[in-house]
Each structure stands twice: as C-alpha cells, then as structure tokens.
Design an enzyme around this catalytic site. Structure first.
Site, short mmCIF file in Angstrom:
data_model
loop_
_atom_site.label_atom_id
_atom_site.label_comp_id
_atom_site.label_asym_id
_atom_site.label_seq_id
_atom_site.Cartn_x
_atom_site.Cartn_y
_atom_site.Cartn_z
N ASP A 70 4.57 -4.05 7.77
CA ASP A 70 4.32 -5.45 7.40
C ASP A 70 5.58 -6.30 7.54
O ASP A 70 6.67 -5.78 7.75
CB ASP A 70 3.75 -5.55 5.97
CG ASP A 70 4.48 -4.65 4.97
OD1 ASP A 70 5.59 -4.18 5.29
OD2 ASP A 70 3.93 -4.43 3.88
N ASP A 140 0.02 -2.48 -8.00
CA ASP A 140 -1.43 -2.73 -7.99
C ASP A 140 -2.14 -1.89 -6.93
O ASP A 140 -3.31 -2.12 -6.62
CB ASP A 140 -1.72 -4.23 -7.76
CG ASP A 140 -1.18 -4.73 -6.42
OD1 ASP A 140 -0.60 -3.92 -5.66
OD2 ASP A 140 -1.36 -5.93 -6.13
N HIS A 142 -1.42 -1.67 -3.74
CA HIS A 142 -1.49 -2.17 -2.35
C HIS A 142 -0.73 -1.26 -1.41
O HIS A 142 0.35 -0.78 -1.72
CB HIS A 142 -1.07 -3.64 -2.22
CG HIS A 142 0.37 -3.96 -2.45
ND1 HIS A 142 0.80 -4.83 -3.43
CD2 HIS A 142 1.50 -3.55 -1.81
CE1 HIS A 142 2.11 -4.94 -3.38
NE2 HIS A 142 2.56 -4.17 -2.42
N GLU A 147 -3.68 -6.16 -0.43
CA GLU A 147 -3.82 -6.37 -1.86
C GLU A 147 -5.22 -5.94 -2.32
O GLU A 147 -6.11 -5.70 -1.49
CB GLU A 147 -3.62 -7.86 -2.17
CG GLU A 147 -2.22 -8.37 -1.81
CD GLU A 147 -1.16 -8.03 -2.85
OE1 GLU A 147 -1.29 -6.99 -3.53
OE2 GLU A 147 -0.20 -8.81 -3.00
C1 GLP Z 1 6.05 -4.34 -0.89
C2 GLP Z 1 5.66 -3.81 0.48
C3 GLP Z 1 4.90 -2.51 0.38
C4 GLP Z 1 5.63 -1.56 -0.53
C5 GLP Z 1 5.68 -2.17 -1.91
C6 GLP Z 1 6.32 -1.26 -2.95
O1 GLP Z 1 5.07 -5.12 -1.46
N1 GLP Z 1 4.89 -4.72 1.26
O2 GLP Z 1 4.75 -1.95 1.67
O3 GLP Z 1 5.00 -0.31 -0.56
O4 GLP Z 1 6.44 -3.35 -1.83
O5 GLP Z 1 7.71 -1.42 -2.98
P1 GLP Z 1 8.67 -0.44 -3.71
O6 GLP Z 1 8.73 0.78 -2.89
O7 GLP Z 1 9.99 -1.17 -3.74
O8 GLP Z 1 8.11 -0.21 -5.06
#
Ligand code: GLP
Length: 263
Positions: A70, A140, A142, A147
């Site tokens: 993303d 959440d 995602h 989402e």
């Molecule tokens: C963002 C990214 C996700 C990622 C998530 C969790 O929202 N778009 O791809 O998995 O954060 O991040 P973290 O690994 O810092 O908890």
C-alpha cells in the site's frame, strides 16, 4: 492455517526472516521469486535480519521482484512518512543486489488512481502472481489498508482510512490525526489471498484482539484479516504478548503442533 508462536518480537522476526530467506534460496525457477511486502513496525525486525543475511552473502535478492502492499495518497517519495521512503530507508537501500527495476510500490501521487491500481494488478499477473506475501495487520484487523467492511474479494484500489487508523498512525505525524492522509492505494484482500503463501506478523498486546479474530473468529468482512482462514497457505507468526486473548486450548494446540519451530 499455521500459527507460529514465538517468545518475543525478536524471535518472531528471526523465524519469519529465516522462513522467507529459505523460500528465496529454494526458488530454482527461471522466473523471479515474487515477494509481497508491508510497511509498519511489525516487519522491521524481519527487514533487519534479511539485510544482515544479504550483506553477509548468505542471501541474494538478484532474482527477487517485490510488490508493496500500500501507499498513502498525496505523499511524495521524499516525504519521510511515505511508504516509498520507508521501504527504501528500512530495506531496499541496504541490500547489495536488489535491482531498482524489480521494486514495485503503488504511486500515491498519481492523477489516475484507477489506472495505477489496474496496472499494478496486471504487473503482478505478468510475473505469474505473488509467491509469498508478507503482511502486518492493524489493531482493527486491517490487512494492507483494507479496513473493516472491505470486501474479502477486493482487488487493488483506492481506500478511505478510518478515523481509528488515522489516530493510530498519527504517532508518525506529530500525533495529529489530521496530518495522516485520509486515503491510500492498497492491494485488495483478494490480491493478498491470491498469493501462493501469506505470512502475517502479529505482535504486542495491542494486537491481541486482532490475532484472536484472525485465528478463532468467524470469517467476516468486519475483520478483513479473517479472510486468511480461507487460504490454503496462510501462516501467522506471532509473539506471546499477542496471544493474550486466544483461548487456552488454541494457544496450547499451536504450541504443541509447531513445537519444532520454537526458537
Ligand atoms: C498500517 C499499514 C498496514 C500495517 C499496519 C500495522 O496501517 N497500512 O499495512 O500492517 O499499519 O502497522 P504496525 O506494524 O506498525 O502495527
């Protein structure tokens, strides 16, 4: 679904990095090994270990093509919170033999998001699909920026971020959720689950609910990570902290069946 429970973040990262490195080393086909990659804090330990192995001459990325999950809409490459910047800063710039032309990241500055996303899907298909998609998940649930209530068959496209996600991610934007872009381009749940294997990293207390929904919950668009239950090659690598909400028998089952994997 496999669930690999490690003692802490470092061991989870080491296990996942070794798993990926072994897959790359075992890949003997003419076509490149196609690797899907995430951003966030979850994969940082994996990236550090893959870099170490690469710099030590133990692992080559010369025949690896990457596709990132993303990218925020509206952040240029040089913005230190763009995922393009994150990936180069934390991973690609440190690899000795990663070819620039093999790096694919959605362009969040495009004026044609639909075309950009369609081309991304076509490019993935042109390589014969993704061999291994590594991911992280949000609190959440995602997966990428899919989402809650995103279709479990969704493809790469434009996504609105929820207020909750903007609040969580505001820690990187001076704690101001308004500074977090409201939109992103993201691969779809269907894009991820089309990969031959999916390896998702889940660590820390704040992901305990998400891990529970991923492993024990119903398959539901409310927790998009739960789509992994329908995938025949899904692996969750997690740490003890993230297991806090699993049922005791679920926890014991996976510790037992995967005891050889315990580091
Ligand atoms: C963002 C990214 C996700 C990622 C998530 C969790 O929202 N778009 O791809 O998995 O954060 O991040 P973290 O690994 O810092 O908890």
């Amino acid at each position: 679904m496999r669930v690999i429970i490690q003692q802490d973040y470092d061991k989870m990262s080491k296990w996942a990095a070794d798993y990926i490195a072994n897959k790359i080393r075992a890949h003997k086909e003419d076509r490149p090994f196609v690797l899907g990659l995430p951003t966030g804090s979850s994969p940082l330990g994996v990236y550090r270990e893959l870099i170490r192995q690469n710099q030590a001459g133990e692992l080559s990325f010369a025949n690896v093509v990457t596709f990132n999950m993303d990218e925020y809409v509206g952040l240029p490459h040089e913005h230190d919170q763009s995922y393009w910047y994150f990936m180069h800063d934390n991973f690609f710039d440190h690899l000795v033999d990663m070819k620039k032309e093999n790096i694919n990241i959605l362009n969040g500055m495009t004026d044609d998001p639909e075309g950009e996303c369609a081309r991304y899907e076509e490019k993935i298909a042109s390589y014969g699909g993704i061999d291994l998609f590594m991911g992280g998940i949000g609190v959440d649930g995602h997966l990428a920026f899919n989402e809650p209530y995103t279709s479990l068959t969704s493809r790469t496209g434009l996504r609105m971020l929820t207020t909750d996600t903007r609040i969580v991610n505001s820690r990187f934007f001076g704690n101001d959720p308004e500074k977090v872009p409201a939109m992103a381009l993201s691969v779809g749940i269907g894009t991820v689950t089309d990969a031959k294997e999916v390896l998702v990293l889940i660590s820390g207390h704040n992901k305990a609910r998400a891990l529970k929904e991923t492993v024990e919950g119903s398959v539901s668009q409310k927790w998009t990570c739960s789509a992994l239950q329908m995938h025949n090659g899904a692996i969750i690598a997690c740490d003890e902290e993230a297991c806090g909400e699993l049922m005791v028998d679920t926890y014991k089952y996976f510790l037992d069946i995967e005891k050889k994997e315990r580091l």
